[in-house]
Design a protein around this motif. Structure first.
Motif, short mmCIF file in Angstrom:
data_model
loop_
_atom_site.label_atom_id
_atom_site.label_comp_id
_atom_site.label_asym_id
_atom_site.label_seq_id
_atom_site.Cartn_x
_atom_site.Cartn_y
_atom_site.Cartn_z
N UNK A 155 0.84 -1.18 0.00
CA UNK A 155 0.00 0.00 0.00
C UNK A 155 0.88 1.24 0.00
N UNK A 156 0.56 2.17 -0.89
CA UNK A 156 1.27 3.43 -0.97
C UNK A 156 0.28 4.56 -0.75
N UNK A 157 0.49 5.31 0.32
CA UNK A 157 -0.41 6.40 0.71
C UNK A 157 0.34 7.72 0.58
N UNK A 158 -0.31 8.72 -0.02
CA UNK A 158 0.29 10.04 -0.17
C UNK A 158 -0.56 11.08 0.53
N UNK A 159 0.08 11.86 1.40
CA UNK A 159 -0.59 12.95 2.09
C UNK A 159 -0.35 14.22 1.29
N UNK A 160 -1.40 14.75 0.67
CA UNK A 160 -1.23 15.83 -0.31
C UNK A 160 -1.94 17.09 0.16
N UNK A 161 -1.18 18.17 0.27
CA UNK A 161 -1.76 19.46 0.62
C UNK A 161 -1.89 20.31 -0.64
N UNK A 162 -2.49 21.48 -0.50
CA UNK A 162 -2.78 22.34 -1.65
C UNK A 162 -1.50 22.76 -2.38
#
Length: 500
Positions: free
Chosen positions: A349-356
């Motif tokens: 599993x690859x999770x990305x925390x993406x902000x503006x």
């Protein structure tokens, strides 16, 4: 299909069998016969596909079964270097040479690995005794060439491993200098995770009517990796990560940050949350990197935080979770990062925390991998829809939205860390930074999952024992008790900058 059916000698098949591998991977099934035929090869294979064995096994076969190989009395008799393997970083050089040693244990061939950051004198002594297969990083090889301590006039096979990374790190001039010293008649093998225009140009000038192998769509991400985007405000990333780790009970998580400072800060924050974490990056000492990666591999460390320098240097069996705490500023690095999981057919599993601030980066990544990644908003972490994007800090004191090429945390192509000269020597904080470190320790037991072992490197993907700058490496150590194959957990000496 078995390895013996690929045409490999009994001595090599015996060594492979002893490591516990039974079935060749797709890249091995295609590459091994192609190399055995003696022609040039252009191979595209992502990390985790077993490409190292794809070229080390047939090279060992060719050199051990021809006339010269058969005439060797033993593996200590004098001989000329016949195969040269160039790799971009220390840990990759150490990993490849370890593969050569393990798979060639029942042949009369020997090998050596040379890299910067350590004394050149033991390398000179080893080269003087003669080696069949030399694994090298470009800078230290040029040092030996300048001192006349290495002779490349008998090279029969040249392998460029992770050629795309070498070009990204600005090694093209070094590679050309090495090529100029080699005999014109030789077999050339080029392995690359991606096929950029630069790679095509290099291949056109180097290879003669090559066989071409691609085991995955260009710049594709491994299908067994479940990819997900969690939109979040920039100041909520740390609490969200802690929430995900606790809620899902993640026990082994590799987290990528954009900067070394960010990695250190995150480790401190997670520690306050009761989550055990350590960081590896260029400013960490060799002993600290060795300890961090060693504990992460054996499962005693819950979270390892790394910068992009480690994207190709961390090789762990059955790693379940990769988190992009920050999106990479180079889209291709996303592929390399998430390739740490989903290896050898296992699910990941690859999770990305993406902000503006990272929306443009995300668009570039999705364009590269040709798919739109699913978004999932976590309750309690809903992003502010009115938030405005801010310039992303890629290096200290400078705000940038983009970084044109990989090469450290903010430099242009071949100029790591804000444009410091690529060839400059210095401490670990300057120059091309290490890409991670291994300890030679054994990963968790094969029985920990239902996935079959598939041949990659003899350490099950865990054989790197050094931090990789441009040049660097380790010395052989004593295998860890109970380890089924040679390796070493002796720490490398900490090296200098990107050059020597």
């Amino acid at each position: 299909m078995s390895f013996s059916q690929l045409g490999l000698s009994d001595a090599i098949v015996r060594a492979v069998t002893e490591t516990g591998y039974t079935a060749p991977t797709p890249i091995q099934t295609q590459a091994i016969p192609a190399v055995l035929q003696g022609g040039d090869l252009l191979a595209g294979a992502q990390t985790g596909t077993g490409k190292t064995a794809g070229f080390t096994l047939p090279v060992l076969h060719r050199l051990s079964t021809d006339t010269v190989g058969q005439q060797l009395a033993n593996n200590t008799s004098p001989r000329a270097i016949r195969a040269l393997i160039l790799t971009p970083t220390r840990e990759l050089a150490a990993q490849v040479e370890e593969s050569v040693k393990v798979y060639g244990k029942y042949t009369r061939l020997n090998s050596a690995v040379i890299f910067g950051g350590v004394s050149i004198n033991p390398q000179i002594k080893q080269l003087r005794h003669g080696v069949d297969i030399l694994v090298a990083t470009p800078g230290r090889l040029l040092d030996h060439m300048a001192q006349g301590t290495v002779k490349l006039d008998k090279i029969e096979i040249l392998i460029l491993d992770e050629a795309d990374r070498m070009l990204d790190m600005g090694f093209i001039r070094d590679i050309r200098k090495v090529l100029a010293a080699l005999p014109p008649k030789r077999q050339n093998l080029l392995f690359s995770a991606t096929f950029s225009d630069e790679i095509k140009a290099l291949a056109d000038g180097l290879l003669d009517k090559p066989a071409t192998i691609e085991v995955a769509r260009r710049n594709s991400t491994v299908e067994v990796i479940a990819q997900k985007i969690h939109p979040v405000d920039r100041d909520k990333k740390h609490p969200m990560l802690s929430h995900l780790i606790r809620t899902h009970k993640w026990t082994q998580v590799l987290v990528f940050t954009r900067t070394k400072h960010g990695a250190n800060k995150l480790v401190e924050q997670l520690g306050k949350d009761g989550v055990g974490a350590m960081a590896i990056h260029g400013n960490k000492s060799q002993s600290a990197r060795t300890r961090a990666l060693g504990e992460f591999k054996d499962g005693t460390l819950q979270v390892l935080v790394a910068t992009d320098i480690a994207a190709r240097g961390i090789d762990i069996d059955q790693l379940p979770h990769v988190v992009n705490y920050d999106l990479p500023n180079v889209p291709e690095d996303y592929v390399h990062r998430i390739g740490r999981t989903g290896r050898a057919g296992a699910k990941g599993e690859a999770v990305s925390l993406v902000c503006v601030d990272e929306h443009d980066m995300l668009k570039d990544i999705e364009k590269l991998i040709k798919q739109s990644l699913p978004r999932e908003v976590i309750p309690g972490f809903e992003p502010d829809p009115t938030a405005k994007a801010q310039p992303i800090q890629l290096r200290s004191g400078a705000g940038h939205h983009r970084n044109p090429r990989p090469g450290g945390n903010g430099g242009g192509r071949g100029k790591p860390n804000g444009g410091q000269p690529a060839r400059a020597a210095g401490n670990g904080g300057n120059g091309q930074q290490p890409r991670g470190n291994g300890s030679g320790q054994q990963a968790r037991s094969n029985g920990s999952t239902q996935q079959p072992r598939i041949l990659g490197n003899p350490n099950g993907g865990n054989g790197q024992r050094s931090a990789g700058q441009r040049d660097g490496g380790v010395r052989n150590g004593t295998p860890r008790s109970g380890a089924p194959r040679p390796g070493g957990n002796a720490p490398a000496r900490s090296g200098g900058g990107r050059g020597r």
